[in-house]
Scaffold this motif. Structure first.
Motif, PDB file in Angstrom:
ATOM      1  N   UNK A 165       0.833  -1.201   0.000  1.00 38.81           N
ATOM      2  CA  UNK A 165       0.000   0.000   0.000  1.00 38.81           C
ATOM      3  C   UNK A 165       0.872   1.257   0.000  1.00 38.81           C
ATOM      4  N   UNK A 166       0.271   2.331  -0.464  1.00 37.57           N
ATOM      5  CA  UNK A 166       0.979   3.616  -0.477  1.00 37.57           C
ATOM      6  C   UNK A 166       0.284   4.569   0.471  1.00 37.57           C
ATOM      7  N   UNK A 167       0.958   5.338   1.257  1.00 39.18           N
ATOM      8  CA  UNK A 167       2.408   5.331   1.436  1.00 39.18           C
ATOM      9  C   UNK A 167       2.837   4.125   2.265  1.00 39.18           C
ATOM     10  N   UNK A 168       4.042   3.661   1.996  1.00 36.55           N
ATOM     11  CA  UNK A 168       4.559   2.495   2.708  1.00 36.55           C
ATOM     12  C   UNK A 168       5.015   2.901   4.098  1.00 36.55           C
ATOM     13  N   UNK A 169       4.431   2.234   5.093  1.00 38.84           N
ATOM     14  CA  UNK A 169       4.759   2.514   6.484  1.00 38.84           C
ATOM     15  C   UNK A 169       5.454   1.303   7.087  1.00 38.84           C
ATOM     16  N   UNK A 170       6.273   1.564   8.078  1.00 39.56           N
ATOM     17  CA  UNK A 170       6.896   0.482   8.840  1.00 39.56           C
ATOM     18  C   UNK A 170       7.569  -0.548   7.934  1.00 39.56           C
ATOM     19  N   UNK A 171       8.263  -0.092   6.940  1.00 43.40           N
ATOM     20  CA  UNK A 171       8.807  -0.979   5.922  1.00 43.40           C
ATOM     21  C   UNK A 171       9.878  -1.931   6.467  1.00 43.40           C
ATOM     22  N   UNK A 172      10.732  -1.474   7.376  1.00 35.34           N
ATOM     23  CA  UNK A 172      11.864  -2.279   7.840  1.00 35.34           C
ATOM     24  C   UNK A 172      11.401  -3.553   8.543  1.00 35.34           C
ATOM     25  N   UNK A 173      10.486  -3.446   9.512  1.00 35.77           N
ATOM     26  CA  UNK A 173      10.090  -4.650  10.234  1.00 35.77           C
ATOM     27  C   UNK A 173       9.256  -5.574   9.360  1.00 35.77           C
ATOM     28  N   UNK A 174       8.489  -5.002   8.423  1.00 35.21           N
ATOM     29  CA  UNK A 174       7.695  -5.838   7.526  1.00 35.21           C
ATOM     30  C   UNK A 174       8.617  -6.664   6.614  1.00 35.21           C
ATOM     31  N   UNK A 175       9.642  -6.016   6.059  1.00 32.18           N
ATOM     32  CA  UNK A 175      10.602  -6.736   5.220  1.00 32.18           C
ATOM     33  C   UNK A 175      11.353  -7.785   6.025  1.00 32.18           C
ATOM     34  N   UNK A 176      11.741  -7.457   7.254  1.00 30.66           N
ATOM     35  CA  UNK A 176      12.465  -8.413   8.101  1.00 30.66           C
ATOM     36  C   UNK A 176      11.593  -9.632   8.405  1.00 30.66           C
ATOM     37  N   UNK A 177      10.326  -9.411   8.709  1.00 33.22           N
ATOM     38  CA  UNK A 177       9.417 -10.520   9.017  1.00 33.22           C
ATOM     39  C   UNK A 177       9.258 -11.426   7.799  1.00 33.22           C
ATOM     40  N   UNK A 178       9.022 -10.830   6.635  1.00 32.39           N
ATOM     41  CA  UNK A 178       8.852 -11.630   5.419  1.00 32.39           C
ATOM     42  C   UNK A 178      10.154 -12.322   5.020  1.00 32.39           C
ATOM     43  N   UNK A 179      11.284 -11.671   5.246  1.00 29.84           N
ATOM     44  CA  UNK A 179      12.575 -12.308   4.964  1.00 29.84           C
ATOM     45  C   UNK A 179      12.763 -13.537   5.845  1.00 29.84           C
TER      46      UNK A 179
ATOM     47  N   UNK B 260      10.392 -15.465   6.907  1.00 33.22           N
ATOM     48  CA  UNK B 260       9.539 -16.523   6.364  1.00 33.22           C
ATOM     49  C   UNK B 260      10.190 -17.232   5.183  1.00 33.22           C
ATOM     50  N   UNK B 261      10.951 -16.471   4.400  1.00 25.94           N
ATOM     51  CA  UNK B 261      11.605 -17.047   3.223  1.00 25.94           C
ATOM     52  C   UNK B 261      12.887 -17.787   3.611  1.00 25.94           C
ATOM     53  N   UNK B 262      13.656 -17.214   4.534  1.00 22.45           N
ATOM     54  CA  UNK B 262      14.952 -17.814   4.858  1.00 22.45           C
ATOM     55  C   UNK B 262      14.859 -18.993   5.815  1.00 22.45           C
ATOM     56  N   UNK B 263      13.807 -19.097   6.600  1.00 20.49           N
ATOM     57  CA  UNK B 263      13.684 -20.210   7.554  1.00 20.49           C
ATOM     58  C   UNK B 263      13.685 -21.576   6.865  1.00 20.49           C
ATOM     59  N   UNK B 264      12.914 -21.793   5.798  1.00 21.80           N
ATOM     60  CA  UNK B 264      12.977 -23.104   5.143  1.00 21.80           C
ATOM     61  C   UNK B 264      14.336 -23.368   4.492  1.00 21.80           C
ATOM     62  N   UNK B 265      14.967 -22.316   4.003  1.00 18.91           N
ATOM     63  CA  UNK B 265      16.295 -22.479   3.412  1.00 18.91           C
ATOM     64  C   UNK B 265      17.284 -22.910   4.493  1.00 18.91           C
ATOM     65  N   UNK B 266      17.242 -22.257   5.644  1.00 14.80           N
ATOM     66  CA  UNK B 266      18.118 -22.623   6.760  1.00 14.80           C
ATOM     67  C   UNK B 266      17.835 -24.045   7.228  1.00 14.80           C
ATOM     68  N   UNK B 267      16.565 -24.431   7.291  1.00 14.70           N
ATOM     69  CA  UNK B 267      16.211 -25.794   7.703  1.00 14.70           C
ATOM     70  C   UNK B 267      16.776 -26.823   6.740  1.00 14.70           C
ATOM     71  N   UNK B 268      16.726 -26.546   5.448  1.00 16.19           N
ATOM     72  CA  UNK B 268      17.267 -27.496   4.473  1.00 16.19           C
ATOM     73  C   UNK B 268      18.785 -27.584   4.579  1.00 16.19           C
ATOM     74  N   UNK B 269      19.439 -26.477   4.903  1.00 10.85           N
ATOM     75  CA  UNK B 269      20.887 -26.499   5.085  1.00 10.85           C
ATOM     76  C   UNK B 269      21.294 -27.253   6.358  1.00 10.85           C
ATOM     77  N   UNK B 270      20.388 -27.306   7.332  1.00  8.95           N
ATOM     78  CA  UNK B 270      20.656 -28.007   8.585  1.00  8.95           C
ATOM     79  C   UNK B 270      20.239 -29.480   8.542  1.00  8.95           C
TER      80      UNK B 270
END
Length: 144
Positions: A46-60, A62-72
């Protein structure tokens, strides 16, 4: 009923549930926000984009957790028995449903019910009933 003991992972499921609950609690305690994925992603779109840093960190996360699990050593091998048209239609319907329900299963099911919100209890019951009905129709009416 048969349980597929090869894929039965109660320990990993418990750990995942604890991590989801902890993440939801930390987000609401320190940021005052509900950990509903549709709302987090919607805030980025949505515009204007608010609270972008924590939203990106949360979504990141979600994406990196399965990758880390597969590496482990936990292989990630989802099998989806559907074509792209079915997947896209399902995604559209889920998105439409989250707009009508004012949230998704993570927001209502994890955060809303834990806060005692009646509308979240009703929404989660409807989500679950719709899922059960969909599986029943797919398996017993269309023979899937």
């Amino acid at each position: 009923m048969l349980i597929d003991l090869v894929h039965f992972t109660p320990g990993l499921s418990l750990a995942g549930g604890l991590l989801i609950g902890t993440a939801a609690a930390v987000l609401v305690l320190f940021n005052g926000r509900i950990a509903g994925i549709s709302g987090i992603l919607g805030g980025l779109l949505s515009l204007p984009q608010r609270d972008m840093a924590w939203r990106l960190a949360f979504l990141a996360g979600l994406v990196t957790a399965p990758i880390a699990a597969s590496l482990l050593g936990q292989p990630i091998a989802p099998q989806i028995d559907a074509g792209w048209s079915t997947i896209l239609a399902a995604g559209y319907l889920v998105g439409l449903g989250t707009r009508y329900a004012s949230g998704c299963t993570s927001g209502h099911g994890v955060c809303g019910i834990s806060r005692g919100a009646i509308r979240s209890l009703v929404a989660t019951a409807i989500f679950m009933a719709a899922g059960l009905l969909t599986v029943f129709v797919k398996r017993h009416v269309f023979g899937g």
